[in-house]
Design an enzyme around this catalytic site. Structure first.
Site, PDB file in Angstrom:
ATOM      1  N   CYS A 300       0.822  -1.226  -0.076  1.00 29.96           N
ATOM      2  CA  CYS A 300       0.012  -0.120   0.220  1.00 29.96           C
ATOM      3  C   CYS A 300       0.830   0.918   0.199  1.00 29.96           C
ATOM      4  O   CYS A 300       0.569   2.329  -0.468  1.00 29.96           O
ATOM      5  CB  CYS A 300      -0.984   0.118   1.263  1.00 29.96           C
ATOM      6  SG  CYS A 300      -0.636  -0.989   2.614  1.00 29.96           S
ATOM      7  N   GLU A 397      -5.283   3.756  -7.285  1.00 34.67           N
ATOM      8  CA  GLU A 397      -4.094   2.627  -6.882  1.00 34.67           C
ATOM      9  C   GLU A 397      -4.389   1.412  -7.698  1.00 34.67           C
ATOM     10  O   GLU A 397      -5.461   0.864  -7.877  1.00 34.67           O
ATOM     11  CB  GLU A 397      -4.628   2.414  -5.188  1.00 34.67           C
ATOM     12  CG  GLU A 397      -3.573   1.560  -4.746  1.00 34.67           C
ATOM     13  CD  GLU A 397      -3.771   1.044  -3.381  1.00 34.67           C
ATOM     14  OE1 GLU A 397      -5.103   0.803  -3.075  1.00 34.67           O
ATOM     15  OE2 GLU A 397      -3.009   1.012  -2.376  1.00 34.67           O
TER      16      GLU A 397
END
Ligand code: ADP
Length: 486
Positions: A300, A397
């Protein structure tokens, strides 16, 4: 496996160096770990977990339903009320130390299973995931009997039962991040690993059994999103610790609104990795590669947006391409492998969709020439050159080995661009000047900022984000707070 050294023009290859699998003990079927025992699920259902590098089935694991969640929470509550809450902190610490020691003893087995179930290179699981998981238990064991000292005059008290839900990118390490501070602060736990990567959490359950932790203090249950949702909704849960997607983070926040459940959410990211013209370029290139390509970009805090100062852009891109050509994509269990398998077919499809989106947006796509295995889920390391703030591949993302490259001229410009994103988890800065580093660290809206390095972790340093990257911190002294009331 073949790789060409495009820097020196040599053509050379590594011999395969596969890690042995014969010492791995995997059962064909795993039950739920509740109240110190492995028990059959009420649902009577099991689902398979696969090796994404070979598409082979590794084992079947139980699918917990709401009734199973209820039983696990009851076990955690009973253990909290009758045992764990009352136990002297130094005794609690001994159990946590014991878990750390057994993780170390079984490190090789855990690393191999982590790579088999998740697809990450053995170098990563062996040298980072497993040792760092053990370190988290060691670190938090040390805090258990020093809470009064950590928070002087505030009389910290445990919350009760923590429901912990984790993703598939660092299965064992995330379990350690969650379980270790919860136990150190006197809480009991129900943890659910991700459906794609349940095996090391189940191995951890075996370790917890081996360490003779009192029954019910840690319960590990497996299942999908509905299992996680039942944990979140359970009335006897006092604290939710979630790491995963921003979408699910929002669902969880809605579900607990109006309750007095505490929560920490560690969600998505889209980190800026910023290279100034006075940076040590070769080191920066290594840091860029480490930041986005190792571990398949399944991080992440991956440095997925590269910002290069205009005057050095040509040099950085040329060196980056040359370094990328040396990266080996392939068998996660081979010690030479830099980039292993993408965690699942769904994730690979998602990455491939973004490759199409970026190309349609008119960006220059660069992929390395290395061959990738035909079976299994793999993606070549990829650059999108000439990206702009408005591109979807810059804003969203991707969670794969895909790096967008933008250039900048001034500090003000790069700060504005780096912050102009819904996420704020991490960032990297490469420069020779300490003053520039301090300037940026105070202005970048990111929870973690690395300077002249990337993706470095330590149990003593807190981790967490701003904005849609979530809230709350894990690691360090800060990581104790979400499990305490004062
Ligand atoms: P990722 O995109 O990283 O897979 P997810 O947010 O989908 O992230 O999953 C992270 C964890 O959250 C997994 O363990 C998953 O099973 C769990 N999960 C998915 N949906 C929910 C939900 N609605 N409530 C609670 N947990 C969920």
């Amino acid at each position: 496996m073949k790789t060409e050294d495009t820097i020196t023009g040599f053509d050379w290859k590594y011999s395969a160096a596969p890690e042995a699998k014969d010492h791995i003990k995997l059962k064909s079927q795993y039950d739920l770990f509740i109240n110190g025992n492995f028990v059959k699920p009420n649902s009577k259902k099991y689902f398979a977990t696969y090796n994404p590098a070979t598409e082979e089935k590794l084992a079947e694991v139980a699918q917990a339903n709401a009734k199973d969640v209820d039983i696990a929470v009851a076990a955690a509550k009973n253990a909290y009320d009758k045992v764990w809450k009352k136990m002297p902190a130094k005794e609690r610490a001994k159990y946590i130390f014991r878990i750390a020691r057994v993780i170390q003893e079984r490190a090789r087995e855990l690393a191999v299973i982590e790579s088999m179930d998740g697809g990450k290179p053995i170098r990563e699981s062996r040298d980072f995931d497993v040792p760092t998981a053990a370190n988290h238990f060691f670190y938090y064991a040390g805090w258990a009997d020093k809470l009064e000292y950590a928070f002087p005059n505030r009389h910290p008290q445990s919350l009760g039962i923590a429901a912990q839900i984790i993703p598939w990118n660092f299965p064992l390490l995330m379990a350690a991040w969650k379980i270790a501070p919860a136990l150190a602060t006197g809480n009991t736990v129900v943890l659910k690993p991700a459906e794609n990567t349940p095996l090391t959490a189940l191995k951890l359950a075996e370790i917890i059994q081996e360490c003779e932790l009192p029954a019910g203090v840690v319960n590990i249950i497996t299942g999908f999103g509905d299992t996680g949702a039942a944990m979140v909704a359970h009335p006897n849960v006092n604290k939710i610790a979630f790491t995963g997607s921003t979408d699910v983070g929002k669902i969880i926040q809605k579900a607990i609104a109006g309750t007095n459940k505490k929560a920490t959410l560690e969600l998505g990211g889209k980190a800026a990795n910023i290279v100034f013209d006075d940076a040590p370029i070769n080191q920066a290139v290594e840091g860029i590669v480490n930041g986005i390509f190792f571990n398949q970009g399944h991080v992440c805090c991956a440095g997925s947006r590269l910002f290069v100062q205009e005057s050095v852009a040509t040099e950085v891109i040329q060196k980056l391409k040359a370094r990328m050509e040396t990266l080996i994509v392939g068998d996660p269990l081979d010690k030479n492998t830099d980039i292993g398998a993408i965690n699942s077919k769904e994730q690979l499809d998602k990455i491939n969709d973004y490759l199409k989106i970026g190309s349609k947006e008119g960006l220059e796509l660069f992929q390395t020439s290395a061959a990738i295995p035909k079976k299994g889920f793999y993606c070549k390391p990829t650059l999108f050159i000439g990206a702009a703030q408005s591109n979807r591949v810059v804003q969203e993302e991707i969670f794969g080995p895909v790096l967008t490259i933008q250039t900048f001229r001034t500090i003000e410009e790069v700060i504005e661009k780096a912050n102009n994103i819904p996420y704020g988890l991490s960032a990297g800065v490469w420069t020779d000047k300490g003053s520039k580093i301090f300037n940026l660290t105070s202005k970048l809206r990111a929870g973690v900022i690395w300077a002249n390095t990337y993706n470095k972790f330590d149990p003593s340093s807190p981790f967490g984000g701003y904005k849609e990257s979530g809230f709350g911190r894990e690691g360090g002294l800060h990581g104790l707070m979400p499990y305490l009331k004062f």
